[in-house]
Design a protein around this motif. Structure first.
Motif, PDB file in Angstrom:
ATOM      1  N   MET A 153       0.816  -1.195   0.000  1.00 19.14           N
ATOM      2  CA  MET A 153       0.000   0.000   0.000  1.00 19.14           C
ATOM      3  C   MET A 153       0.866   1.267   0.000  1.00 19.14           C
ATOM      4  SD  MET A 153      -3.103   0.401  -0.251  1.00 19.14           S
ATOM      5  CE  MET A 153      -4.280   1.661  -0.172  1.00 19.14           C
ATOM      6  N   LYS A 154       2.116   1.148   0.472  1.00 17.41           N
ATOM      7  CA  LYS A 154       2.943   2.341   0.551  1.00 17.41           C
ATOM      8  C   LYS A 154       3.369   2.842  -0.819  1.00 17.41           C
ATOM      9  CE  LYS A 154       7.401   0.112   1.196  1.00 17.41           C
ATOM     10  NZ  LYS A 154       8.578   0.031   2.023  1.00 17.41           N
ATOM     11  N   TYR A 155       3.288   1.990  -1.855  1.00 17.32           N
ATOM     12  CA  TYR A 155       3.665   2.403  -3.212  1.00 17.32           C
ATOM     13  C   TYR A 155       2.469   2.893  -4.025  1.00 17.32           C
ATOM     14  CZ  TYR A 155       8.102   0.056  -2.337  1.00 17.32           C
ATOM     15  OH  TYR A 155       9.311  -0.328  -1.826  1.00 17.32           O
ATOM     16  N   ALA A 156       1.294   2.862  -3.451  1.00 20.61           N
ATOM     17  CA  ALA A 156       0.087   3.199  -4.215  1.00 20.61           C
ATOM     18  C   ALA A 156       0.077   4.652  -4.683  1.00 20.61           C
ATOM     19  CB  ALA A 156      -1.157   2.906  -3.396  1.00 20.61           C
ATOM     20  N   ILE A 157       0.713   5.537  -3.949  1.00 18.23           N
ATOM     21  CA  ILE A 157       0.717   6.945  -4.343  1.00 18.23           C
ATOM     22  C   ILE A 157       1.463   7.152  -5.653  1.00 18.23           C
ATOM     23  CG2 ILE A 157       2.798   7.550  -3.036  1.00 18.23           C
ATOM     24  CD1 ILE A 157      -0.292   9.771  -3.455  1.00 18.23           C
ATOM     25  N   TRP A 158       2.449   6.305  -5.928  1.00 19.59           N
ATOM     26  CA  TRP A 158       3.249   6.468  -7.137  1.00 19.59           C
ATOM     27  C   TRP A 158       2.512   5.975  -8.379  1.00 19.59           C
ATOM     28  CZ3 TRP A 158       5.767   9.874  -5.098  1.00 19.59           C
ATOM     29  CH2 TRP A 158       6.462   9.737  -3.928  1.00 19.59           C
ATOM     30  N   ASP A 159       1.354   5.367  -8.193  1.00 24.02           N
ATOM     31  CA  ASP A 159       0.545   4.960  -9.338  1.00 24.02           C
ATOM     32  C   ASP A 159       0.061   6.149 -10.155  1.00 24.02           C
ATOM     33  OD1 ASP A 159       0.907   2.345  -8.627  1.00 24.02           O
ATOM     34  OD2 ASP A 159      -1.109   2.051  -7.816  1.00 24.02           O
ATOM     35  N   ILE A 160       0.158   7.350  -9.607  1.00 23.98           N
ATOM     36  CA  ILE A 160      -0.240   8.549 -10.347  1.00 23.98           C
ATOM     37  C   ILE A 160       0.604   8.717 -11.608  1.00 23.98           C
ATOM     38  CG2 ILE A 160       1.261  10.158  -9.111  1.00 23.98           C
ATOM     39  CD1 ILE A 160      -2.322  10.892 -10.224  1.00 23.98           C
ATOM     40  N   PHE A 161       1.863   8.247 -11.568  1.00 22.40           N
ATOM     41  CA  PHE A 161       2.704   8.321 -12.761  1.00 22.40           C
ATOM     42  C   PHE A 161       2.142   7.457 -13.884  1.00 22.40           C
ATOM     43  CE2 PHE A 161       6.024   9.341  -9.512  1.00 22.40           C
ATOM     44  CZ  PHE A 161       6.174  10.657  -9.883  1.00 22.40           C
ATOM     45  N   TYR A 162       1.539   6.330 -13.522  1.00 22.61           N
ATOM     46  CA  TYR A 162       0.944   5.459 -14.535  1.00 22.61           C
ATOM     47  C   TYR A 162      -0.272   6.125 -15.164  1.00 22.61           C
ATOM     48  CZ  TYR A 162       3.688   2.045 -11.919  1.00 22.61           C
ATOM     49  OH  TYR A 162       4.687   1.377 -11.280  1.00 22.61           O
ATOM     50  N   VAL A 163      -1.041   6.803 -14.343  1.00 25.38           N
ATOM     51  CA  VAL A 163      -2.231   7.493 -14.856  1.00 25.38           C
ATOM     52  C   VAL A 163      -1.820   8.613 -15.802  1.00 25.38           C
ATOM     53  CG1 VAL A 163      -4.233   8.881 -14.211  1.00 25.38           C
ATOM     54  CG2 VAL A 163      -3.611   6.887 -12.835  1.00 25.38           C
ATOM     55  N   ILE A 164      -0.836   9.399 -15.389  1.00 27.99           N
ATOM     56  CA  ILE A 164      -0.354  10.490 -16.237  1.00 27.99           C
ATOM     57  C   ILE A 164       0.224   9.941 -17.539  1.00 27.99           C
ATOM     58  CG2 ILE A 164       1.371  12.330 -16.425  1.00 27.99           C
ATOM     59  CD1 ILE A 164       1.010  12.716 -13.362  1.00 27.99           C
ATOM     60  N   GLY A 165       1.043   8.897 -17.438  1.00 30.57           N
ATOM     61  CA  GLY A 165       1.625   8.276 -18.637  1.00 30.57           C
ATOM     62  C   GLY A 165       0.565   7.683 -19.538  1.00 30.57           C
ATOM     63  N   ALA A 166      -0.432   7.011 -18.931  1.00 27.45           N
ATOM     64  CA  ALA A 166      -1.500   6.409 -19.737  1.00 27.45           C
ATOM     65  C   ALA A 166      -2.316   7.477 -20.450  1.00 27.45           C
ATOM     66  CB  ALA A 166      -2.402   5.551 -18.856  1.00 27.45           C
ATOM     67  N   VAL A 167      -2.554   8.585 -19.795  1.00 28.77           N
ATOM     68  CA  VAL A 167      -3.301   9.678 -20.435  1.00 28.77           C
ATOM     69  C   VAL A 167      -2.510  10.240 -21.609  1.00 28.77           C
ATOM     70  CG1 VAL A 167      -4.106  12.046 -20.072  1.00 28.77           C
ATOM     71  CG2 VAL A 167      -4.686  10.277 -18.424  1.00 28.77           C
ATOM     72  N   LEU A 168      -1.210  10.452 -21.415  1.00 31.79           N
ATOM     73  CA  LEU A 168      -0.385  10.972 -22.504  1.00 31.79           C
ATOM     74  C   LEU A 168      -0.325  10.010 -23.684  1.00 31.79           C
ATOM     75  CD1 LEU A 168       2.619  12.490 -20.512  1.00 31.79           C
ATOM     76  CD2 LEU A 168       0.839  13.735 -21.744  1.00 31.79           C
ATOM     77  N   VAL A 169      -0.153   8.741 -23.404  1.00 29.02           N
ATOM     78  CA  VAL A 169      -0.044   7.752 -24.479  1.00 29.02           C
ATOM     79  C   VAL A 169      -1.380   7.560 -25.181  1.00 29.02           C
ATOM     80  CG1 VAL A 169       0.470   5.332 -24.946  1.00 29.02           C
ATOM     81  CG2 VAL A 169       1.939   6.631 -23.455  1.00 29.02           C
ATOM     82  N   CYS A 170      -2.466   7.541 -24.430  1.00 30.37           N
ATOM     83  CA  CYS A 170      -3.795   7.449 -25.064  1.00 30.37           C
ATOM     84  C   CYS A 170      -4.067   8.679 -25.921  1.00 30.37           C
ATOM     85  CB  CYS A 170      -4.878   7.280 -24.007  1.00 30.37           C
ATOM     86  SG  CYS A 170      -4.903   5.655 -23.245  1.00 30.37           S
ATOM     87  N   TRP A 171      -3.607   9.842 -25.471  1.00 28.14           N
ATOM     88  CA  TRP A 171      -3.756  11.064 -26.260  1.00 28.14           C
ATOM     89  C   TRP A 171      -2.995  10.951 -27.579  1.00 28.14           C
ATOM     90  CZ3 TRP A 171      -6.843  15.014 -26.589  1.00 28.14           C
ATOM     91  CH2 TRP A 171      -6.460  16.129 -27.305  1.00 28.14           C
ATOM     92  N   LEU A 172      -1.766  10.425 -27.520  1.00 27.49           N
ATOM     93  CA  LEU A 172      -0.988  10.231 -28.749  1.00 27.49           C
ATOM     94  C   LEU A 172      -1.684   9.249 -29.678  1.00 27.49           C
ATOM     95  CD1 LEU A 172       2.777  10.071 -27.765  1.00 27.49           C
ATOM     96  CD2 LEU A 172       1.639  11.749 -29.190  1.00 27.49           C
ATOM     97  N   ALA A 173      -2.210   8.172 -29.123  1.00 23.05           N
ATOM     98  CA  ALA A 173      -2.913   7.182 -29.947  1.00 23.05           C
ATOM     99  C   ALA A 173      -4.144   7.800 -30.591  1.00 23.05           C
ATOM    100  CB  ALA A 173      -3.301   5.968 -29.104  1.00 23.05           C
ATOM    101  N   TRP A 174      -4.856   8.633 -29.851  1.00 23.57           N
ATOM    102  CA  TRP A 174      -6.040   9.281 -30.417  1.00 23.57           C
ATOM    103  C   TRP A 174      -5.639  10.288 -31.502  1.00 23.57           C
ATOM    104  CZ3 TRP A 174      -8.008  14.346 -30.230  1.00 23.57           C
ATOM    105  CH2 TRP A 174      -9.332  14.469 -30.686  1.00 23.57           C
ATOM    106  N   CYS A 175      -4.549  11.001 -31.282  1.00 22.94           N
ATOM    107  CA  CYS A 175      -4.088  11.980 -32.272  1.00 22.94           C
ATOM    108  C   CYS A 175      -3.538  11.314 -33.525  1.00 22.94           C
ATOM    109  CB  CYS A 175      -3.024  12.887 -31.667  1.00 22.94           C
ATOM    110  SG  CYS A 175      -3.680  14.007 -30.423  1.00 22.94           S
ATOM    111  N   ALA A 176      -3.146  10.061 -33.432  1.00 23.57           N
ATOM    112  CA  ALA A 176      -2.614   9.340 -34.588  1.00 23.57           C
ATOM    113  C   ALA A 176      -3.705   8.814 -35.504  1.00 23.57           C
ATOM    114  CB  ALA A 176      -1.739   8.174 -34.120  1.00 23.57           C
ATOM    115  N   THR A 177      -4.959   8.855 -35.086  1.00 22.44           N
ATOM    116  CA  THR A 177      -6.033   8.255 -35.888  1.00 22.44           C
ATOM    117  C   THR A 177      -6.148   8.801 -37.311  1.00 22.44           C
ATOM    118  OG1 THR A 177      -7.656   9.689 -34.804  1.00 22.44           O
ATOM    119  CG2 THR A 177      -7.421   7.455 -33.947  1.00 22.44           C
ATOM    120  N   PRO A 178      -5.958  10.104 -37.566  1.00 22.77           N
ATOM    121  CA  PRO A 178      -6.053  10.541 -38.971  1.00 22.77           C
ATOM    122  C   PRO A 178      -4.957   9.955 -39.859  1.00 22.77           C
ATOM    123  CG  PRO A 178      -6.102  12.440 -37.502  1.00 22.77           C
ATOM    124  CD  PRO A 178      -5.804  11.247 -36.669  1.00 22.77           C
ATOM    125  N   PHE A 179      -3.834   9.636 -39.269  1.00 26.74           N
ATOM    126  CA  PHE A 179      -2.705   9.113 -40.041  1.00 26.74           C
ATOM    127  C   PHE A 179      -2.754   7.601 -40.190  1.00 26.74           C
ATOM    128  CE2 PHE A 179      -1.347  12.872 -37.647  1.00 26.74           C
ATOM    129  CZ  PHE A 179      -1.095  13.729 -38.703  1.00 26.74           C
TER     130      PHE A 179
END
Length: 146
Positions: A1-27
Motif C-alpha cells: 500500500m505504501k507504493y500506491a501513491i506512485w501509481d499517479i505516474f501510470y495514470v499520467i503516462g497512460a493519459v499521454l499515451v492514449c492522447w498520442l494514440a487518439w491523435c494518430a487516428t487521422p494518419f
C-alpha cells in the motif's frame, strides 16, 4: 500500500499515451491501407529475388513495398503496446524511481511509435514537410485552437 501513491505516474503516462494514440487516428488510415498487401508484396519480393538477379531498381522497389508499410505497422504496435503496458502498470508495486522510470520509458516508446505509425520517417525521406508539420501539430491542435 505504501507504493500506491506512485501509481499517479501510470495514470499520467497512460493519459499521454492514449492522447498520442487518439491523435494518430487521422494518419492510421494510410497505415491500415498500406498494411493490407504486405504479405503479398513480401511474396512477390521473395519470388523476384529467387528468380534470378533482379535489377537494382526492381530490388529497391520490392524492398520499399515491404519495408515502408512494415515500419508503420511496427510503430502502431509499439504505440498500442505502450498503451496496454501503462494502463495495466498498477498491477506491479514499484517505488518512486521505478514508477517514474517505467512511465517515462513507455511514454518515450509511445512517442517513437507515434512517429513510426504516422510515417514520419517516410515523409522525411520524401520531403513532405507539410505532412511532417501535421504530425507534429496533431497532438497540440486542440490547445492551439483555444
Amino acid at each position: 500500500m505504501k507504493y500506491a501513491i506512485w501509481d499517479i505516474f501510470y495514470v499520467i503516462g497512460a493519459v499521454l499515451v492514449c492522447w498520442l494514440a487518439w491523435c494518430a487516428t487521422p494518419f492510421l488510415d494510410y497505415t491500415a491501407g498500406e498494411a493490407a498487401p504486405v504479405y503479398a508484396n513480401l511474396g512477390a519480393a521473395l519470388n523476384l529475388v529467387s528468380s534470378g538477379a533482379p535489377s537494382l531498381s526492381e530490388t529497391y522497389t520490392a524492398f520499399r513495398s515491404v519495408t515502408d508499410p512494415t515500419i508503420s505497422v511496427f510503430g502502431f504496435s509499439i504505440l498500442f503496446l505502450s498503451v496496454l503496458y501503462l494502463v495495466f502498470a498498477f498491477l506491479s508495486a514499484r517505488s518512486f524511481d521505478g514508477a517514474l522510470t517505467f512511465s517515462g520509458s513507455h511514454v518515450g516508446m509511445a512517442i517513437v511509435g507515434y512517429a513510426l505509425a504516422c510515417n514520419f520517417f517516410l515523409a522525411l525521406f520524401l520531403q513532405r514537410f507539410g505532412y511532417i508539420k501535421a504530425i507534429f501539430v496533431a497532438p497540440f491542435q486542440p490547445f492551439l485552437n483555444s
